[in-house]
Scaffold this motif. Sequence first.
Motif, PDB file in Angstrom:
ATOM      1  N   TRP A  18       0.821  -1.098   0.097  1.00  0.00           N
ATOM      2  CA  TRP A  18       0.001  -0.106   0.004  1.00  0.00           C
ATOM      3  C   TRP A  18       0.667   1.376   0.068  1.00  0.00           C
ATOM      4  O   TRP A  18       0.348   2.383  -0.648  1.00  0.00           O
ATOM      5  CB  TRP A  18      -0.820   0.265   1.264  1.00  0.00           C
ATOM      6  CG  TRP A  18      -0.215  -0.110   2.730  1.00  0.00           C
ATOM      7  CD1 TRP A  18      -0.407  -1.315   3.165  1.00  0.00           C
ATOM      8  CD2 TRP A  18       0.250   0.996   3.427  1.00  0.00           C
ATOM      9  NE1 TRP A  18       0.249  -0.972   4.364  1.00  0.00           N
ATOM     10  CE2 TRP A  18       0.614   0.272   4.411  1.00  0.00           C
ATOM     11  CE3 TRP A  18       0.567   2.437   3.117  1.00  0.00           C
ATOM     12  CZ2 TRP A  18       1.291   1.103   5.550  1.00  0.00           C
ATOM     13  CZ3 TRP A  18       0.969   3.187   3.925  1.00  0.00           C
ATOM     14  CH2 TRP A  18       1.560   2.412   5.258  1.00  0.00           C
ATOM     15  N   ARG A  21       0.779   4.252  -2.903  1.00  0.00           N
ATOM     16  CA  ARG A  21      -0.435   4.029  -3.723  1.00  0.00           C
ATOM     17  C   ARG A  21      -1.497   4.430  -3.180  1.00  0.00           C
ATOM     18  O   ARG A  21      -1.953   4.650  -2.130  1.00  0.00           O
ATOM     19  CB  ARG A  21      -0.566   2.325  -4.070  1.00  0.00           C
ATOM     20  CG  ARG A  21       0.645   1.670  -4.733  1.00  0.00           C
ATOM     21  CD  ARG A  21       0.401   0.305  -4.950  1.00  0.00           C
ATOM     22  NE  ARG A  21       1.656  -0.342  -5.497  1.00  0.00           N
ATOM     23  CZ  ARG A  21       1.670  -1.848  -5.722  1.00  0.00           C
ATOM     24  NH1 ARG A  21       0.581  -2.482  -5.639  1.00  0.00           N
ATOM     25  NH2 ARG A  21       2.805  -2.358  -6.375  1.00  0.00           N
ATOM     26  N   ARG A  23      -5.270   4.216  -2.149  1.00  0.00           N
ATOM     27  CA  ARG A  23      -6.023   2.974  -1.525  1.00  0.00           C
ATOM     28  C   ARG A  23      -7.319   3.436  -0.839  1.00  0.00           C
ATOM     29  O   ARG A  23      -7.644   4.510  -0.524  1.00  0.00           O
ATOM     30  CB  ARG A  23      -4.882   2.619  -0.400  1.00  0.00           C
ATOM     31  CG  ARG A  23      -4.499   3.641   0.611  1.00  0.00           C
ATOM     32  CD  ARG A  23      -3.291   3.222   1.347  1.00  0.00           C
ATOM     33  NE  ARG A  23      -2.827   4.164   2.135  1.00  0.00           N
ATOM     34  CZ  ARG A  23      -1.571   4.810   1.730  1.00  0.00           C
ATOM     35  NH1 ARG A  23      -1.228   4.899   0.382  1.00  0.00           N
ATOM     36  NH2 ARG A  23      -1.369   5.849   2.493  1.00  0.00           N
ATOM     37  N   GLN A  95      -5.957   1.868  -6.307  1.00  0.00           N
ATOM     38  CA  GLN A  95      -5.141   0.998  -6.746  1.00  0.00           C
ATOM     39  C   GLN A  95      -4.930  -0.174  -5.853  1.00  0.00           C
ATOM     40  O   GLN A  95      -4.726  -1.483  -6.127  1.00  0.00           O
ATOM     41  CB  GLN A  95      -3.651   1.556  -6.843  1.00  0.00           C
ATOM     42  CG  GLN A  95      -3.374   2.609  -7.931  1.00  0.00           C
ATOM     43  CD  GLN A  95      -2.069   3.216  -7.716  1.00  0.00           C
ATOM     44  OE1 GLN A  95      -1.622   3.841  -6.961  1.00  0.00           O
ATOM     45  NE2 GLN A  95      -1.325   3.122  -9.282  1.00  0.00           N
ATOM     46  N   ARG A 145      -6.077  -4.474 -10.125  1.00  0.00           N
ATOM     47  CA  ARG A 145      -5.868  -3.907  -8.836  1.00  0.00           C
ATOM     48  C   ARG A 145      -5.756  -4.973  -7.903  1.00  0.00           C
ATOM     49  O   ARG A 145      -5.807  -5.998  -7.898  1.00  0.00           O
ATOM     50  CB  ARG A 145      -6.961  -3.137  -8.589  1.00  0.00           C
ATOM     51  CG  ARG A 145      -7.426  -1.811  -9.387  1.00  0.00           C
ATOM     52  CD  ARG A 145      -8.881  -1.238  -9.268  1.00  0.00           C
ATOM     53  NE  ARG A 145      -8.871   0.219 -10.147  1.00  0.00           N
ATOM     54  CZ  ARG A 145     -10.202   0.566  -9.988  1.00  0.00           C
ATOM     55  NH1 ARG A 145     -11.056   0.159  -9.253  1.00  0.00           N
ATOM     56  NH2 ARG A 145     -10.189   1.969 -11.006  1.00  0.00           N
TER      57      ARG A 145
END
Length: 429
Positions: A18, A21, A23, A95, A145
């Motif tokens: 994570w 990105r 999230r 993502q 994803r």
Amino acid sequence: MLHADRWAARYGFLRELWAGRSRVLADPALEAALRGAKTLPAPFAALLAELLPGGGNQAWLLAHEARPGTGRGRTGPRVAEFDAFEELLAEAPWQVAIVDLARHFVDAASLSRFAARAHGRLENRLETRAFRLLTALAEGAEAGRVVVVSAPGEAAGGLELGLFQELVTQHFPRARIYALALTRAASVVDCGEVTSDEVEDEEADERGPVPLAFDNSLGEDAGFECLIAVVGARDVPRGVTLLELPPTAPAEPPRAEPARPERARPERARDEESESLRGQLAQARRQIELASIARQSLVEQLDAAQSRIDALEDQLAGRAPAPAKASEPDEEGPRRIDAAAAALQSARWELEQLQGELRRVTARPVEELERSLAAAQARLGALHACAATVEALAQRAGADEGLAGELQTLRDRLLELAGPPPTGVAEPS
């Protein structure tokens, strides 16, 4: 501190997935951590701030309880109501999605007696919206994803490992499963060898990566506190990963304070009453859903039995041989006998299946039988008609006494199965 250790270890383990990105997070533990952020240890507070930065489109939090202090606006993460998860997952440019199912377990006390007997099934352990959430996440995983799904393990009163694996495979074609266990451990660090000036250091040329040794001979079998499924990630950890957690802060002695009179807190009482009513409403909805599922299952079984009966009637009516004509050659007689024998064998198989269906129908609850009484009377009339058809076949196959006897036996079994004819239907002679 145990719950804080659990979520901190989970997100620390998943940091490579994570970090950096955009999230979407749905985790009741993070909501509780935001409300009590001032009491968190410094490492946990730093991890929470990194997970949920303020402003921008970096992180979205699907909140189960949107309360003041959850952190909204420019100074906190972007917060959305949990019930709007389908719209957010479809529109937000995320993502990575990390969700925890801890708030979606069904209270066993709220289940009906029918559902409580099958409490080990997934559909009776989780709420309906949990399956809707997993379906929406599966669509995102198909788009490339990364999806992470976690649930409390058996040691925390959640799912067994086998049930969690079944839940994941129902929605995702491929995933890697991890189990998180919180255990006590002691670290022994090798500080190297020391030598005097007169002794040559033999390990100087042999130093390399520090090896890691692990000994669990003094511990007990680790109970899984949390189960994690990672979907769509390429580089994932393998084997055993050890995470170091900050020490538990020592408890401060209570300070003596002068007694103050209790004040009435009507707002808190109203909030608690509202929470209780919402819980009762959710339980009532779940019971209605389970009752609908049970009713639909019984209706489908009844329709299947009726379809079998209709199919048997059609086969008996369609396979009845036509009367022989005087002008036909004598070779047609054996052919008709063979066809009647084949029809007899097929009717026997259908009769055995019909008996099994009728046994299952008669074992249903009384209220279901009362609702299907009219249909049952119609089916009994159809059985008597089938017996009459079989008797007609026996008369047509009179040349073969063995076949006629077998058809007569089949007719007797049909009458025995049907019982006395309903009102208005003449019993075959």
